[in-house]
Scaffold this motif. Structure first.
Motif, short mmCIF file in Angstrom:
data_model
loop_
_atom_site.label_atom_id
_atom_site.label_comp_id
_atom_site.label_asym_id
_atom_site.label_seq_id
_atom_site.Cartn_x
_atom_site.Cartn_y
_atom_site.Cartn_z
N ARG A 91 35.68 30.43 47.17
CA ARG A 91 36.83 30.49 46.26
C ARG A 91 37.79 29.31 46.49
O ARG A 91 38.46 28.88 45.55
CB ARG A 91 37.56 31.80 46.43
CG ARG A 91 38.62 32.03 45.37
CD ARG A 91 38.71 33.50 45.00
NE ARG A 91 39.46 33.66 43.76
CZ ARG A 91 39.57 34.79 43.12
NH1 ARG A 91 38.93 35.86 43.57
NH2 ARG A 91 40.27 34.89 42.02
N GLN A 118 41.92 45.75 42.25
CA GLN A 118 42.39 44.47 42.78
C GLN A 118 43.77 44.13 42.23
O GLN A 118 44.66 43.70 42.98
CB GLN A 118 41.41 43.34 42.42
CG GLN A 118 40.28 43.15 43.41
CD GLN A 118 39.55 41.83 43.18
OE1 GLN A 118 39.47 41.32 42.06
NE2 GLN A 118 39.00 41.28 44.25
N LYS A 165 46.21 44.56 45.18
CA LYS A 165 46.21 43.17 45.67
C LYS A 165 45.22 42.96 46.82
O LYS A 165 45.58 42.46 47.89
CB LYS A 165 47.61 42.74 46.11
CG LYS A 165 48.72 43.05 45.13
CD LYS A 165 48.50 42.38 43.78
CE LYS A 165 49.63 42.71 42.81
NZ LYS A 165 49.34 42.20 41.44
N GLN A 181 37.84 42.03 51.14
CA GLN A 181 38.30 43.39 51.44
C GLN A 181 37.53 44.42 50.63
O GLN A 181 37.20 45.50 51.13
CB GLN A 181 39.80 43.50 51.18
CG GLN A 181 40.66 42.78 52.19
CD GLN A 181 42.13 42.81 51.83
OE1 GLN A 181 42.52 42.59 50.68
NE2 GLN A 181 42.97 43.09 52.82
N ASP A 202 34.67 34.76 48.96
CA ASP A 202 35.97 34.28 49.46
C ASP A 202 35.84 32.86 50.01
O ASP A 202 36.75 32.03 49.86
CB ASP A 202 36.50 35.21 50.55
CG ASP A 202 37.17 36.46 49.98
OD1 ASP A 202 37.34 36.54 48.74
OD2 ASP A 202 37.51 37.36 50.78
N THR A 249 41.40 41.37 48.22
CA THR A 249 40.50 40.24 47.99
C THR A 249 39.06 40.71 47.81
O THR A 249 38.74 41.88 48.04
CB THR A 249 40.55 39.26 49.17
OG1 THR A 249 39.98 39.90 50.33
CG2 THR A 249 41.99 38.84 49.49
N ASP A 250 38.18 39.78 47.42
CA ASP A 250 36.76 40.10 47.32
C ASP A 250 36.21 40.54 48.68
O ASP A 250 35.39 41.47 48.77
CB ASP A 250 35.97 38.88 46.83
CG ASP A 250 36.21 38.57 45.36
OD1 ASP A 250 36.92 39.35 44.70
OD2 ASP A 250 35.70 37.54 44.89
#
Length: 453
Positions: free
Chosen positions: A410, A59, A63, A68, A407, A65-66
């Motif tokens: 979040r 991550q 870069k 992805q 996500d 996300t959770d």
């Protein structure tokens, strides 16, 4: 030193009433093959779980996300893994299963090396899809090979030992993957462990012998094979096996029940390391030691104990194939809630020991039930169909769901989004228990399998 052959009794003629002794004690070669196949399964799961183990540094580097991460470890991977396993299994039922297994191991290991070379998210996705293609040819042929080295009454224990592969793979992946990443970087972990798999694939090709299909099964009126005697050269039709699998209530229910269970286990497995590091304050070096030990001991114990329980009780009470995992999942729930709630990582790990042990009581009974229920020439494809359903549901949607929910939370709970997402998995425990209870009812109604159907 040469490993002695396992004595394989000759196949009976079609229509004979003399059963082949299926419970002959396995020889040294059978145990050697079981050990080799278990090691391949270790590598299978080790390579598969590296992504979740190294989620935090990946991550930070790429870069992502959770959500992805959930897609690449869940749905994207499962689509290739599940559907390609069907034609591969059909091929293995008609050709040399050992050769299929060795080629598959070489492919997924090379793809693991490629994961370590990815510099963008799309490149990582492509490499992971290739890992899924290779792993599609790993487990179903192994189930069938083991079932032809170990007769009825011994398969539960043998498959339980084989199923040490996932926990050992997870534990070694956590230990070596996290340690290598902490000392060097996450890319080196993928490259080194993938290279080990390529060498192992060659060893399987050279050292494991293809057993005769159905050589240890009883033939005749006392057969354990439900569809009648089958000669070693028999080859079931593809659609014949597919129809048989999805129209048999016991087989369909065991696939759905294991799928619901894996929805929880794969979601938990793919995000636990990230959860412990990001929300519980655990360091990568601590993950490599403490979490690795918990996974290795807890899941292995669950696999072994469930296999032994099945061999002990299923012959007298066939619905034990379903009751054993149902009771275990009920026992896992309070520990799972405690793991999510725990304010520190040491306490969280203490609670996690419960689900780590009880969550995996389902696999050995499910695999043993399917292998016992179908003809020898249908075992690889039937095993692949079981994996198709349970992995498409569990592996495909479990991590994908949890990443998407994290996500979603979040935006309002940036520091505890995974904690809230984990709580939403509790109802899926209940769904899995209900499906196993439905399976128990079907098995009890069918009664003991004592003859041909």
């Amino acid at each position: 030193m040469a490993v002695p052959e396992t004595p394989v009794p000759p196949a009976a003629d079609a229509g004979t009433t003399s059963p082949v002794a299926p419970s002959a004690r396995p020889g040294a070669r059978a145990w050697f093959v079981l050990g080799m196949l278990c090691f391949v399964y270790v590598l299978n799961f080790l390579d598969r779980q590296l992504l979740s183990i190294l989620a935090k540094p990946i991550q930070d580097d790429l870069k992502v996300t959770d959500g992805q991460l959930g897609l690449i470890s869940g749905l994207y991977f499962a689509l290739f893994y599940c559907f390609i396993s069907i034609p591969v299994a059909w091929l293995a039922d008609r050709t040399n299963r050992v050769r299929v297994l060795s080629i598959a191991c070489a492919l997924w290991s090379a793809a693991t090396v490629a994961c370590g070379m990815a510099s963008t998210y799309p490149q990582l996705v492509l490499a992971r899809m290739t890992v899924g293609v290779g792993e599609a040819g790993g487990v179903p042929p192994s189930y069938a090979i083991i079932s032809d080295y170990f007769g009825p009454g011994r398969r539960g224990t043998a498959l339980g030992l084989y199923n040490f592969g996932p926990p050992l793979g997870q534990a070694l992946g956590v230990a070596f993957g996290a340690a290598i990443a902490a000392a060097y970087n996450w890319r080196n972990a993928f490259q080194l462990l993938g290279a080990v798999g390529v060498v192992t694939a060659l060893a399987v090709y050279l050292l494991v012998r293809e057993p005769r299909r159905g050589g240890l099964d009883v033939v005749g009126p006392v057969a354990t094979v439900p569809a009648g005697p089958v000669t070693p050269s028999a080859k079931a039709g593809f659609w014949e096996t597919v129809r048989m699998f999805f129209t048999r209530p016991a087989l369909l229910l065991v696939a759905l029940a294991t799928g619901a269970t894996q929805f929880v286990t794969y979601a938990l497995l793919n995000f636990t390391t990230l959860f412990l590091m990001r929300e519980k304050g655990m360091a990568l070096g601590q993950v490599a030691v403490y979490y690795a030990l918990l996974i290795g001991i807890g899941v292995s114990a669950g696999m072994y104990v469930s296999g032994r329980l099945i061999d002990r009780f299923a012959a007298r009470a066939r619905h034990s194939y379903a009751l054993v995992p149902a009771v275990a999942l009920c026992a896992a729930v309070p520990f799972f809630v405690g793991f999510i709630w725990a304010p520190s990582w040491p306490l969280a790990l203490l609670f996690l020991a419960g689900p780590t042990f009880f969550n995996y009581f389902y696999l050995s009974p499910a695999v043993a039930l399917v292998q016992e229920e179908v003809r020898p020439d249908q075992r690889v494809l039937s095993g692949a169909l079981l994996l198709l359903v349970m992995n498409l549901i569990g592996l495909g949607f479990g991590p994908t769901y949890l990443g998407a929910v994290s996500d979603l939370f979040r935006a309002t709970h940036p520091h505890h989004s995974l904690q809230l997402a984990f709580y939403t998995l509790v109802p899926f425990y209940g769904l899995a228990v209900l499906l196993f209870l439905a399976l128990a009812r079907v098995l009890r109604k069918e009664g003991p399998r004592t003859g041909d159907r």
